[in-house]
Write a protein that holds these residues in place. Structure first.
Motif, PDB file in Angstrom:
ATOM      1  N   LEU A 170       0.832  -1.197   0.000  1.00  0.00           N
ATOM      2  CA  LEU A 170       0.000   0.000   0.000  1.00  0.00           C
ATOM      3  C   LEU A 170       0.870   1.252   0.000  1.00  0.00           C
ATOM      4  N   THR A 171       0.324   2.352  -0.498  1.00  0.00           N
ATOM      5  CA  THR A 171       1.021   3.635  -0.409  1.00  0.00           C
ATOM      6  C   THR A 171       0.430   4.416   0.763  1.00  0.00           C
ATOM      7  N   PRO A 172       1.229   5.258   1.402  1.00  0.00           N
ATOM      8  CA  PRO A 172       0.747   5.997   2.580  1.00  0.00           C
ATOM      9  C   PRO A 172      -0.445   6.901   2.312  1.00  0.00           C
ATOM     10  N   THR A 173      -0.728   7.199   1.052  1.00  0.00           N
ATOM     11  CA  THR A 173      -1.874   8.059   0.747  1.00  0.00           C
ATOM     12  C   THR A 173      -3.169   7.267   0.563  1.00  0.00           C
ATOM     13  N   GLN A 174      -3.071   5.955   0.547  1.00  0.00           N
ATOM     14  CA  GLN A 174      -4.273   5.139   0.410  1.00  0.00           C
ATOM     15  C   GLN A 174      -5.011   5.044   1.748  1.00  0.00           C
ATOM     16  N   PRO A 175      -6.344   5.137   1.735  1.00  0.00           N
ATOM     17  CA  PRO A 175      -7.106   5.032   2.980  1.00  0.00           C
ATOM     18  C   PRO A 175      -6.852   3.706   3.706  1.00  0.00           C
ATOM     19  N   GLU A 176      -6.624   2.636   2.948  1.00  0.00           N
ATOM     20  CA  GLU A 176      -6.396   1.325   3.567  1.00  0.00           C
ATOM     21  C   GLU A 176      -5.125   1.314   4.408  1.00  0.00           C
ATOM     22  N   TYR A 177      -4.146   2.118   4.030  1.00  0.00           N
ATOM     23  CA  TYR A 177      -2.885   2.212   4.783  1.00  0.00           C
ATOM     24  C   TYR A 177      -3.155   2.734   6.192  1.00  0.00           C
ATOM     25  N   ASP A 178      -3.896   3.831   6.290  1.00  0.00           N
ATOM     26  CA  ASP A 178      -4.224   4.396   7.595  1.00  0.00           C
ATOM     27  C   ASP A 178      -5.209   3.513   8.366  1.00  0.00           C
ATOM     28  N   ARG A 179      -6.098   2.865   7.631  1.00  0.00           N
ATOM     29  CA  ARG A 179      -7.069   2.002   8.297  1.00  0.00           C
ATOM     30  C   ARG A 179      -6.362   0.850   9.002  1.00  0.00           C
ATOM     31  N   LEU A 180      -5.366   0.281   8.345  1.00  0.00           N
ATOM     32  CA  LEU A 180      -4.607  -0.818   8.940  1.00  0.00           C
ATOM     33  C   LEU A 180      -3.820  -0.326  10.160  1.00  0.00           C
ATOM     34  N   LYS A 181      -3.289   0.897  10.059  1.00  0.00           N
ATOM     35  CA  LYS A 181      -2.579   1.477  11.203  1.00  0.00           C
ATOM     36  C   LYS A 181      -3.538   1.707  12.368  1.00  0.00           C
ATOM     37  N   THR A 182      -4.757   2.134  12.058  1.00  0.00           N
ATOM     38  CA  THR A 182      -5.749   2.384  13.104  1.00  0.00           C
ATOM     39  C   THR A 182      -6.084   1.095  13.857  1.00  0.00           C
ATOM     40  N   VAL A 183      -6.189  -0.013  13.117  1.00  0.00           N
ATOM     41  CA  VAL A 183      -6.460  -1.312  13.754  1.00  0.00           C
ATOM     42  C   VAL A 183      -5.303  -1.702  14.660  1.00  0.00           C
ATOM     43  N   LEU A 184      -4.075  -1.497  14.189  1.00  0.00           N
ATOM     44  CA  LEU A 184      -2.896  -1.852  14.988  1.00  0.00           C
ATOM     45  C   LEU A 184      -2.799  -0.990  16.240  1.00  0.00           C
ATOM     46  N   ILE A 185      -3.119   0.292  16.114  1.00  0.00           N
ATOM     47  CA  ILE A 185      -3.123   1.180  17.280  1.00  0.00           C
ATOM     48  C   ILE A 185      -4.159   0.708  18.296  1.00  0.00           C
ATOM     49  N   SER A 186      -5.352   0.371  17.816  1.00  0.00           N
ATOM     50  CA  SER A 186      -6.419  -0.099  18.706  1.00  0.00           C
ATOM     51  C   SER A 186      -6.030  -1.388  19.403  1.00  0.00           C
ATOM     52  N   LEU A 187      -5.288  -2.237  18.714  1.00  0.00           N
ATOM     53  CA  LEU A 187      -4.796  -3.476  19.319  1.00  0.00           C
ATOM     54  C   LEU A 187      -3.783  -3.175  20.412  1.00  0.00           C
ATOM     55  N   LEU A 188      -2.843  -2.272  20.130  1.00  0.00           N
ATOM     56  CA  LEU A 188      -1.786  -1.946  21.088  1.00  0.00           C
ATOM     57  C   LEU A 188      -2.319  -1.208  22.313  1.00  0.00           C
ATOM     58  N   ARG A 189      -3.508  -0.612  22.214  1.00  0.00           N
ATOM     59  CA  ARG A 189      -4.073   0.102  23.356  1.00  0.00           C
ATOM     60  C   ARG A 189      -4.757  -0.826  24.360  1.00  0.00           C
ATOM     61  N   GLN A 190      -4.850  -2.095  24.032  1.00  0.00           N
ATOM     62  CA  GLN A 190      -5.461  -3.037  24.955  1.00  0.00           C
ATOM     63  C   GLN A 190      -4.457  -3.471  26.019  1.00  0.00           C
ATOM     64  N   ASN A 191      -4.959  -3.749  27.197  1.00  0.00           N
ATOM     65  CA  ASN A 191      -4.094  -3.978  28.358  1.00  0.00           C
ATOM     66  C   ASN A 191      -3.057  -5.070  28.151  1.00  0.00           C
ATOM     67  N   GLU A 192      -3.428  -6.132  27.403  1.00  0.00           N
ATOM     68  CA  GLU A 192      -2.507  -7.250  27.220  1.00  0.00           C
ATOM     69  C   GLU A 192      -1.210  -6.821  26.543  1.00  0.00           C
ATOM     70  N   LEU A 193      -1.272  -5.775  25.711  1.00  0.00           N
ATOM     71  CA  LEU A 193      -0.075  -5.277  25.035  1.00  0.00           C
ATOM     72  C   LEU A 193       0.391  -3.946  25.609  1.00  0.00           C
ATOM     73  N   LEU A 194      -0.557  -3.114  26.035  1.00  0.00           N
ATOM     74  CA  LEU A 194      -0.216  -1.776  26.527  1.00  0.00           C
ATOM     75  C   LEU A 194       0.700  -1.831  27.745  1.00  0.00           C
ATOM     76  N   LYS A 195       0.601  -2.888  28.547  1.00  0.00           N
ATOM     77  CA  LYS A 195       1.426  -2.975  29.757  1.00  0.00           C
ATOM     78  C   LYS A 195       2.921  -3.088  29.443  1.00  0.00           C
ATOM     79  N   TYR A 196       3.258  -3.452  28.196  1.00  0.00           N
ATOM     80  CA  TYR A 196       4.663  -3.558  27.814  1.00  0.00           C
ATOM     81  C   TYR A 196       5.184  -2.295  27.130  1.00  0.00           C
ATOM     82  N   ILE A 197       4.322  -1.271  26.985  1.00  0.00           N
ATOM     83  CA  ILE A 197       4.707  -0.024  26.325  1.00  0.00           C
ATOM     84  C   ILE A 197       4.919   1.048  27.386  1.00  0.00           C
ATOM     85  N   LYS A 198       6.049   1.726  27.351  1.00  0.00           N
ATOM     86  CA  LYS A 198       6.383   2.711  28.386  1.00  0.00           C
ATOM     87  C   LYS A 198       5.438   3.900  28.353  1.00  0.00           C
TER      88      LYS A 198
END
Length: 431
Positions: A170-198
């Motif tokens: 994907l290219t960074p200007t494609q909506p799918e690029y940001d959509r995939l990043k949004t899913v990954l951000i939402s995943l990382l904000r969950q406690n199971e992963l967030l506890k390992y992020i400073k």
């Protein structure tokens, strides 16, 4: 007389020395023979364990093949009935486990006595296995299971994970690029992963941007909405690593990204993959954590109250309703819209205005949520456009054991071709 006694003493000493030498030689020979024998036995056991692992792997392929045929029949039945018929993958319903199969064979012969012996199985498992046992006679079952050792295998769909290499295609200007990043951000904000992020506030978003930049083709830092900010190399100052700007060969490569650590990577491996180029995710095959991430990402819109990652009760309730509609993406999207209170038709979903979304301070919104091109990929597309029902990339973990020897085979097979003879092995490791 004195000389005779002296000679006798020397002779005795020589005899004793000879006996000691012979004893040491015999002991050394016996020890080496024993070691050689044990090595040979271990190699024999390992060889047999390897064949057992290969057997489990082949069994998994057979179940995968029949699973495709089963799904075709279910699809036809769904069309005739006018509703979705749910069925779990065949490789999830039928256990590939020789010990369990042996227990079932014994259970089938003495079923009238009641009980399951040492095997503690759920009602569904018991029903599925009994149906399998009915397909072969007792004599055939005993003959087939008469080998020494044991095998087992597990199959998982890699399609149920975030395809990280999609950032390369994907290219960074494609909506799918940001959509995939949004899913990954939402995943990382969950406690199971967030506890390992400073940095609990900005950490998930910064790490997601670095992961995408590490893989995508250009050498600039890409922000949400297609904007650029400086060179990617600036993030790696003081380290020996640098952006790859190429497809990942293994998820383990993420360890080189600043902000990543071993504990976080180990947990992240459950939800990301290097297989597949499309940006869609098989929501039915996804773990609860990732499916929650998909739901959270989709809910970041202005026409409803977004779901927070720490709102376990609401998330669990919505997740349950979405899973009930597996494997139909349109029905799942409809169920999600209804759960979120989104008006509009079914799977299409009403497009929300990409206005700023009010998110509680305890869960700051990523920059993709407010407006602009990145706001929403999740906002401007339906949930059905984010997910799929594909199961093309399957990971098989087959294990064979013989006494103390164990051999494990881990393989990833591309089963996208309708002809099983054309399936490709993308990864193979024996350990």
């Amino acid at each position: 007389m004195h000389k005779l006694k002296s000679k006798k003493g020397v002779a005795l000493l020589m005899v004793i020395s000879s006996l000691l030498l012979l004893t040491s030689i015999v002991v050394d020979f016996a020890y080496n023979s024993n070691v050689t024998f044990n090595v040979a036995m271990n190699e024999r056991d390992r060889l047999q364990a390897n064949y057992l692992a290969q057997t489990a792997y082949q069994f998994a392929l057979i179940l995968i093949r029949f699973d495709r045929d089963t799904k075709d029949m279910v699809r036809q039945a769904s069309q005739k009935l006018g509703r979705t018929v749910q069925i779990k993958p065949l490789y999830k319903m039928l256990p590939i486990n020789s010990e369990m199969l042996r227990g079932l064979a014994q259970m089938a012969t003495g079923a009238e006595k009641g009980g399951t012996g040492e095997w503690e199985l759920s009602a569904d498992q018991l029903s599925n296995i009994k149906q399998s046992a009915d397909m072969m006679s007792e004599k055939q079952a005993k003959s087939f299971l008469s080998f020494e050792g044991n095998f087992n295998a597990e199959v998982d769909a890699e399609d149920g994970k975030i395809p990280l290499n999609a950032f390369y295609y994907l290219t960074p200007t494609q909506p799918e690029y940001d959509r995939l990043k949004t899913v990954l951000i939402s995943l990382l904000r969950q406690n199971e992963l967030l506890k390992y992020i400073k940095d609990k506030q900005r950490g998930p978003e910064e790490l997601t941007n670095r992961i995408a930049d590490y893989i995508d083709k250009n050498d600039v830092i890409n922000e949400m909405g297609g904007s650029e900010r400086g060179s990617e190399s600036s993030v790696y100052v003081g380290t020996k690593a640098k952006p790859k700007n190429a497809k990942l060969l293994s998820v383990d490569e993420l360890i080189f990204i600043p902000g990543m650590n071993e504990d976080l990577l180990e947990e992240l491996k459950k939800h990301v993959t290097v297989y597949g180029s499309a940006d869609k995710i098989n929501a039915c095959a996804a773990g609860d954590g990732l499916l929650k991430g998909l739901i959270i990402a989709y809910s970041q819109r202005s026409d409803i109250e977004p779901i927070r990652a720490d709102n376990d009760e609401r998330l669990t309730n919505v997740l349950k309703k979405v899973r009930e509609k597996c494997p139909d993406p349109q029905a799942m999207a409809q169920a999600l819209n209804e759960s979120l209170g989104i008006s509009g038709g079914g799977g299409a979903g009403a497009a929300a205005s990409p206005a700023s979304t009010a998110v509680p301070a305890s869960q700051p919104a990523p920059t993709s949520m407010p407006g602009g091109a990145g706001a929403g990929a999740a906002n401007q597309n339906s949930f059905a456009s984010m997910i799929s029902s594909n199961e093309n990339y399957l990971r098989i973990q087959a294990t064979g054991t013989m006494d103390h020897a164990e051999v494990k085979i881990v393989a990833v097979v591309d089963t996208s071709n309708a002809n099983p003879d054309q399936w490709k092995i993308l990864y193979w490791r024996v350990q």
